[in-house]
Structures are given as structure tokens and as C-alpha cells.
Design a protein around this motif. Structure first.
Motif, PDB file in Angstrom:
ATOM      1  N   SER B 412       0.820  -1.210   0.000  1.00  0.00           N
ATOM      2  CA  SER B 412       0.000   0.000   0.000  1.00  0.00           C
ATOM      3  C   SER B 412       0.862   1.272   0.000  1.00  0.00           C
ATOM      4  O   SER B 412       0.347   2.371  -0.096  1.00  0.00           O
ATOM      5  CB  SER B 412      -0.897   0.007   1.225  1.00  0.00           C
ATOM      6  OG  SER B 412      -0.105   0.246   2.378  1.00  0.00           O
ATOM      7  N   PRO B 414       3.902   3.880  -1.371  1.00  0.00           N
ATOM      8  CA  PRO B 414       4.523   4.270  -2.655  1.00  0.00           C
ATOM      9  C   PRO B 414       5.961   3.747  -2.736  1.00  0.00           C
ATOM     10  O   PRO B 414       6.545   3.357  -1.712  1.00  0.00           O
ATOM     11  CB  PRO B 414       4.477   5.791  -2.615  1.00  0.00           C
ATOM     12  CG  PRO B 414       4.332   6.143  -1.169  1.00  0.00           C
ATOM     13  CD  PRO B 414       3.617   5.022  -0.509  1.00  0.00           C
ATOM     14  N   GLU B 415       6.484   3.780  -3.945  1.00  0.00           N
ATOM     15  CA  GLU B 415       7.832   3.239  -4.177  1.00  0.00           C
ATOM     16  C   GLU B 415       8.856   3.967  -3.308  1.00  0.00           C
ATOM     17  O   GLU B 415       9.555   3.367  -2.521  1.00  0.00           O
ATOM     18  CB  GLU B 415       8.202   3.407  -5.658  1.00  0.00           C
ATOM     19  CG  GLU B 415       9.397   2.606  -6.086  1.00  0.00           C
ATOM     20  CD  GLU B 415       9.041   1.180  -6.409  1.00  0.00           C
ATOM     21  OE1 GLU B 415       9.846   0.502  -7.004  1.00  0.00           O
ATOM     22  OE2 GLU B 415       7.926   0.705  -6.032  1.00  0.00           O
ATOM     23  N   VAL B 417       9.076   6.361  -0.442  1.00  0.00           N
ATOM     24  CA  VAL B 417       8.266   6.969   0.612  1.00  0.00           C
ATOM     25  C   VAL B 417       8.730   8.382   0.912  1.00  0.00           C
ATOM     26  O   VAL B 417       7.929   9.329   0.957  1.00  0.00           O
ATOM     27  CB  VAL B 417       8.328   6.098   1.882  1.00  0.00           C
ATOM     28  CG1 VAL B 417       7.628   6.775   3.028  1.00  0.00           C
ATOM     29  CG2 VAL B 417       7.711   4.735   1.610  1.00  0.00           C
ATOM     30  N   SER B 420       7.749  10.898  -1.808  1.00  0.00           N
ATOM     31  CA  SER B 420       6.310  11.197  -1.849  1.00  0.00           C
ATOM     32  C   SER B 420       5.935  12.093  -0.687  1.00  0.00           C
ATOM     33  O   SER B 420       5.169  13.047  -0.830  1.00  0.00           O
ATOM     34  CB  SER B 420       5.481   9.920  -1.769  1.00  0.00           C
ATOM     35  OG  SER B 420       6.092   8.877  -2.457  1.00  0.00           O
TER      36      SER B 420
END
Lengths: 227, 518
Positions: B412, B414-415, B417, B420
Motif C-alpha cells: 500500500s 509508494p515506491e 516513501v 512522496s
């Protein structure tokens, strides 16, 4: 001492007097209830017979319900009193004097079938007649008693006159006896009154000739001022 | 009459209660009363049988007509039993003239149809009155509810007799086998004389059973009426009162005399200065009166009270009794002492039995083992305590998908972290940025650090858990500051300054990103 009254002692040490009722008043109460039901059946059949076979069927269902639940409903919803019992001053309670429950009432009334054997409540009547607590089989199984519903005692008006304190301090039972003498004296013959009063001559009353009047005065004193 | 000796409690009762007391009297002396009734009723019944053999329908009528005569002997028994003496058969037989013949003509003719027979017979028999005296006495007694009670008693007992009679017949009818073809017709129409005898017998039984109650009920009603008229209960109470007061008075007088004769207390009064205001010593008369007014002498009352207290304390109320039950092996005699020598056939049979038993025992063990294996296979969770089932291992290691209400599955996230989060922080969404960082940290704790977190843990608990389980971890300080920031934002709506937020984003990678660390 033979008596039909039994004292139940509560945890607070108070004696509750239950007076169990014997087969004759109970039988009469049953007969009265039966007559009431009979009247209802006759009325139902007269009305429902207009509907022919269907009506007769309905009447039979009604008869079944009435026959089995008439006593149960009255006993549980009316403080243990069916109309017949009311006329005779009876009521149903548990062995410990508490109001009869649905369970107990159902059991004692369903077991009428056993008391009825071999015909016309013969077994129930005989068992009841030979038991000190006058229980029939249903009562034994359900743990119920049929007792006299005591009305609250009424104070009798005492004949007016002087009041005088007893010369000696008296116990409760003795005070009650003196009060009972004062209350019931008008219904006793004068000779009997004198005879009873003379029993207490040196102790409570001074002279044999005036003993009745003296005891009556003490009874009035115990009763307190009239309102 | 000595009322103190009466066996039943004396109190005024309503009439129903009085007849119930009568029933209690029968219960107390049933056989003597029943026997007394049978004493004259049985011969009378036999006599009626003999006389009226040709007209059996008249037997019950004759027997019924003579009923008042049989009821006198049971009444005699009941009356005497009240005072503690139960007359026997011989004693009653000796008085047969009095019991049977006295006022027999009126009893069997014009008085036969009175409804209060049970109530009026005691007046005649126990008070021994006849003629005008009896009539006058009866007029006095037969007033009020007790007489109505006697009528109801007659009515009730009549029906009781009838129902016992019918019940006996119903019982007999129920006991007749269906195969037996009985001539019911003959019974109903009275053509068959044998039926008449049967009915008469059943009637006799019914009457016999009910008669004692009828007699006793009427007797109790009579007693009740006299209790009411003559206040027997009051007389008894007055006698008891007199006994107590007279007893109490004599001891009080003795006490007073002792006091007057010079008790050691006297010199104290004498020593007091005799001034005008000093209380006057009591005169002897006054002192006697005070002593008289005392309820009871203290010493005897005290002793009595002491005894009563001891008795109560010794009673069951103050002693706890427990009954315990448990199972215990009985003493079996397992030795083979009493065995008889066996025959060859017996021992061969026993050998066969033993062999069969052994075989079956073996089979049963196998079956039991198979059953156990099947159960372990079917319900693997039962073998958790063994700790070896690989299937269970997998299930036990199942990691939580959510912790503290946040999704911690790696997929869950993102690639990248940190990047982002930084983008979100720069866009001004502090909550989303911090949430993402915290969530990613939890995911790392759960999946890489194998911290045993549960879905129900809170942020504070997670921090404490991490401190306790990984005290030396490098990321601990970062986790703490991140947790504080997240808590402040999530619960206090207190967003950190953008600089601090960006710093947290920057520090995430060295603390938790596995690739960055390696």
C-alpha cells in the motif's frame, strides 16, 4: 395443640400466620367456579350453535381453554383468588406465603387430572382430608397452600366509660386478653362476665363485685383514646 | 371443665375454620374414631342385609335411616380425646345403652331431617340435656354463622359421600377387563339383585369414610360456638395471667420483706445529715408497692433468660452443618482366593476368550491411534502445543495488515516513501505527509524489524514496545520524534512547522529505508 393455623417465621423474626383451608370450603369454592364455567359454556353453545358445526368446534375449543386456564388466569392475575375462592374467602399462595406464580398455578391446575381420579376428585378430596395442611396432589407438586385470606382486623368500639391503667405491667398476650375481654364483654352474659373477671381479683381487680368494671376500664386504657 | 387440658387450640374461629379443625381432629385420632363408628354401623349394616335380603334396594335406605345412632360413639371418642383419654372398644360397648337408646326415637323420627344434626347431637349427648332444656339451649347455641356452617357441612359431606361412592364404582368399572361382558343393563334397571348388594357395599364404604369427618366437623363447630359464647380463650388467658402474676407476687413479697428487715443499704441513709431538703425515706408500704410493681424478680428472670439464651445458642441456628460427598474406591477383593479349580473345558474356553480379548485389544489400540491421527489432520489447531505443524507456523506468523488504524501492508506504500512525503509536505498537506511517513515506519517495524505489533496497539504503545524490544536500534530516536509529531497532528491538530516536517522526511530514509542503509 391441634390447630389449622401455622406460623411462618420470616428472617426478620416476624410470625406470619397462615390458616389453611380444608376440603369442605375448598370443594364449595370449586363448585361455585364450576357453576360459573357451566353458565359460560351454556351461553357459548347457545350463541355459537347458530354457526352449526363450525360453531360447535369453536365452543369446544373455548371449553378446553376455559376448563384448563380459568383457574390459572384468575390465580395468577388476581392474587390467587378465583371467583369461587373469593366467595369463600380463600386464596392460593406458595408454601412460604408468597403470591402464587405462573409455574405453581399451572402445575397445581394441570394436576387436577390426577386429583380427579378415579372420578369426581375423590382422590384429591381424600388426600386433602387426611393431610394436616389439606393439600391435594396438585398442591403437593406445586408447593402451594390454599389459605383463608385474612381481612385486616377491625377495631371494635368499646362501651364508653372510665379508663384506668393496669396495676401491673402486662405481657403482650395478657394485654390482648384484657382487650378481647373488653371488646367481647357485651356479647357475654353478665354472669359469665363476672365469672371471668373474678379470676383476676386480687391481681388486677380489687373487689369481686366491681371486677368487671375494673377490667373494662383497664381494657379501655389499653385500647387508647377513641377517635 | 378444665379448659387447660383441651387438646386443640382454643380461639374463636370463623365457621369454615372450625370445621377444618374438625378434620384435624379426625387426622389426630382417625382409627379410634373410625373404629367407634364401625362398632355400631357394621352390625347395623349386617342386620339390614339379613333382614332385607329379599328387597336389596331397601338396604341402603334402612342403613341411612339409622345413621344418627352410629355417630354417637365417635362423638364420645372425640370429646374424651380432647381431654387426653381415648375410650377403647370395650369401654364404648359397656355404654351401649346410653350411646344407642338415649333419645333414639326423636333422633330417628322428627329430628332425622334436621340439617344441623352434627351440631345439635353434642348438645344432647355431651351436655346431657333433654326436652325443653335441650330446645332452649339449642336456641341459644344455634344462632349465627356456626349453624349455617353446620348446614354447609351437611351439604358438603353429603356430596363427599356421594363422590366417594361413585369413585369406588368407577374404579371397579375401570378394573373390569373389556373381554368380560357385563350386564350393565341389569345394574341400571335393578333386575339383578347382585348389583344391588354391590351398590349397597360401595355406599357403606363411602359413608364409613366420610362419617368421622362429619361428626368431628359438627363437634368442632359446637366447640367454636361455645368458645364464642363463653369466651373460653379469654378464660384460658386470664388463668395463665393469674398464674404468672400470683407466682411473681409471692417472690416479690418475699423480696420486699427481706428489704424491710434491714438490707445493708440502710446505714447509708442513716449516715446522711438529716436536713429539711433531704428526701424522706420511703415508708415500708411504699417500698412494698414498688416491689409489687416490679415485673418479675430479677434473679429468677435473669436465670431464665440465661437458660433461654444458652438453649438458643446450642440450637441449630448457631451451628453450621455441612454435608460433603465424594467418591471413594470401594475395597474390592481382587485376590483369587475363592476360585474353584477349573475343568479342562473351562480353561480352554478361558484361553479362547483371553486370546480374542487380546486380539481385540490390539485392534482397538490401532483404531485409537488412527483416530488420533485423523483428528490431528482434521483439526490442526489442536496440535498447536506441539509447535511443529508447518501449516500452523505460517498462520501464526500472519502479520497484521493494520496497526493503530493505519494500513501497514508494504504494497500500500509508494515506491519512494521519502520523496512522496516530501512532495506532499511541499504541497502543504502536512497531515498526509506525516501520515505516510508514520505508516511507512510502522510497515518497516512490522515487516523488517519483526516487531510483534497488533492491530489494537496505539502509537504510544508501539513506541514503548519498540523501546523495550529494540533498545539499541539506530532508528529509535527518529521513531520517537516522528511519533510525537504524528500524535500532535493527529490528535491535537497541531501541524509541525514546514522545516521540521521536511527534516523528518529527510531523516526517514537513513532510519528506515533498507536500501539506503545497506
Amino acid at each position: 395443640m391441634l390447630d389449622t393455623r401455622t406460623a411462618l417465621e420470616t428472617p426478620e423474626g416476624i410470625d406470619l400466620n397462615l390458616t389453611v383451608a380444608g376440603p369442605i370450603p375448598r370443594g364449595l369454592a370449586w363448585a361455585l367456579d364450576f357453576l360459573i364455567r357451566l353458565g359460560i359454556y351454556i351461553g357459548l353453545i347457545l350463541v355459537l350453535a347458530q354457526l352449526e358445526a363450525f360453531g360447535i368446534g369453536l365452543a369446544m375449543i373455548a371449553a378446553f381453554v376455559l376448563e384448563w386456564f380459568y383457574p390459572v388466569l384468575f390465580e395468577t392475575l388476581n392474587h390467587g383468588v378465583t371467583p369461587g375462592k373469593k366467595a369463600l374467602g380463600l386464596k392460593v399462595v406458595h408454601d412460604d406465603g408468597s403470591p402464587v406464580s405462573w409455574n405453581a398455578s399451572l402445575i397445581r391446575n394441570l394436576l387436577r387430572a390426577a386429583d380427579f381420579l378415579p372420578a369426581f376428585y375423590a382422590l384429591g378430596s381424600l388426600i386433602s382430608a387426611f393431610r394436616p395442611d389439606f393439600k391435594r396432589l396438585g398442591d403437593i407438586a406445586a408447593g402451594t397452600l390454599v389459605i383463608y385470606a385474612d381481612k385486616p382486623p377491625q377495631a371494635h368500639a368499646l362501651p364508653p366509660g372510665e379508663a384506668e391503667a393496669p396495676r401491673v405491667s402486662l405481657r403482650l398476650a395478657e394485654q390482648q386478653a384484657l382487650l378481647a375481654f373488653a371488646e367481647r364483654a357485651p356479647r357475654l352474659s353478665p354472669e359469665r362476665q363476672a365469672e371471668l373477671a373474678r379470676l383476676l381479683v386480687p391481681e388486677l381487680a380489687a373487689r369481686p363485685e366491681t371486677a368487671v368494671q375494673e377490667l373494662l376500664a383497664q381494657g379501655r386504657w389499653l385500647a387508647g383514646p377513641t377517635r | 371443665m378444665e379448659l387447660e387440658r383441651l387438646a386443640s387450640r382454643v380461639r374463636p374461629r370463623r365457621s369454615w375454620e372450625a370445621m377444618d379443625l374438625g378434620f384435624r381432629l379426625v387426622q389426630a385420632w382417625w382409627w379410634p374414631v373410625q373404629r367407634a363408628w364401625l362398632l355400631f354401623a357394621l352390625p347395623a349394616f349386617a342386620l339390614a342385609f339379613l333382614l332385607l335380603q329379599a328387597y336389596p334396594s331397601w338396604i341402603p335406605l334402612l342403613f341411612w335411616w339409622l345413621k344418627p345412632l352410629y355417630e354417637r360413639a365417635p362423638l364420645e371418642v372425640l370429646a374424651q380425646a380432647q381431654f387426653g383419654h381415648v375410650p377403647g372398644t370395650r369401654e364404648l360397648l359397656r355404654q351401649w345403652r346410653r350411646l344407642l337408646l338415649r333419645q333414639a326415637i326423636p333422633a330417628l323420627t322428627w329430628r332425622r331431617f334436621t340439617l344441623i344434626r352434627s351440631f345439635s347431637t353434642p348438645v344432647m349427648q355431651l351436655e346431657g340435656l333433654a326436652g325443653d332444656e335441650r330446645a332452649q339451649r339449642l336456641r341459644v347455641l344455634a344462632q349465627g354463622p356456626n349453624t349455617r356452617g353446620a348446614q354447609w357441612l351437611t351439604f358438603g359431606c353429603l356430596h363427599l359421600e356421594g363422590l366417594v361412592y361413585l369413585a369406588i364404582l368407577a374404579l371397579l368399572a375401570a378394573l373390569v377387563p373389556q373381554e368380560l361382558q357385563l350386564d350393565w343393563q341389569g345394574a341400571l334397571t335393578g333386575e339383578d339383585a347382585r348389583w344391588e348388594f354391590l351398590l349397597a357395599g360401595a355406599g357403606f364404604l363411602g359413608t364409613a369414610l366420610v362419617a368421622p369427618f362429619y361428626v368431628a366437623g359438627g363437634f368442632a363447630l359446637y366447640l367454636n360456638r361455645r368458645t364464642e359464647l363463653e369466651a373460653w380463650d379469654i378464660e384460658l388467658a386470664f388463668r395463665r395471667m393469674k398464674k404468672r402474676l400470683a407466682g411473681g407476687l409471692t417472690t416479690s413479697i418475699v423480696l420486699a420483706l427481706v428489704l424491710a428487715a434491714g438490707w445493708p443499704a440502710e446505714p447509708v441513709w442513716a449516715a446522711e445529715p438529716a436536713t429539711a431538703t433531704a428526701p424522706k425515706p420511703l415508708s415500708e408500704e411504699e417500698r412494698v408497692r414498688i416491689a409489687l410493681d416490679e415485673r418479675e424478680p430479677p434473679s429468677s428472670a435473669h436465670q431464665a433468660a440465661r437458660a433461654a439464651v444458652d438453649e438458643v445458642l446450642a440450637g441449630p441456628d448457631f451451628h453450621r452443618m455441612d454435608t460433603e460427598g465424594h467418591w471413594k474406591l470401594r475395597d474390592f477383593d481382587l485376590s483369587n482366593k475363592n476360585k474353584k479349580p477349573k475343568t479342562a473345558r473351562q480353561s480352554w474356553l478361558e484361553g479362547l476368550g483371553a486370546a480374542l480379548a487380546g486380539g481385540f485389544k490390539f485392534l482397538l489400540y490401532i483404531a485409537l491411534a488412527l483416530l488420533l491421527l485423523f483428528l490431528l489432520h482434521r483439526y490442526p489447531q489442536w496440535s498447536r502445543w506441539l509447535g511443529r505443524n508447518p501449516r500452523l507456523k505460517r498462520e501464526a506468523k500472519a502479520l497484521p495488515e493494520q496497526v493503530a488504524g493505519l494500513d501497514v501492508r508494504p504494497e500500500s506504500l509508494p515506491e519512494d516513501v521519502a520523496a512522496s512525503a516530501e512532495a506532499l509536505a511541499r504541497a502543504g498537506d502536512a497531515r498526509a505527509a506525516l501520515g505516510l511517513l508514520y505508516r511507512a515506519s510502522l510497515a518497516a517495524l512490522v515487516h523488517r524489524e519483526a516487531l510483534s505489533l497488533k492491530a489494537s496497539h496505539t502509537e504510544g504503545e508501539i513506541l514503548r514496545l519498540a523501546q523495550a524490544q529494540r533498545p539499541a536500534a539506530a532508528w529509535l530516536a527518529y521513531l520517537e520524534s516522528l511519533t510525537r509529531a504524528w500524535q500532535a497532528l493527529a490528535y491535537g491538530h497541531d501541524a509541525p512547522p514546514t522545516q521540521a516536517l521536511l527534516a523528518l522526511c529527510g531523516e526517514w530514509r537513513p532510519a528506515f529505508d533498507a536500501e539506503a542503509r545497506s
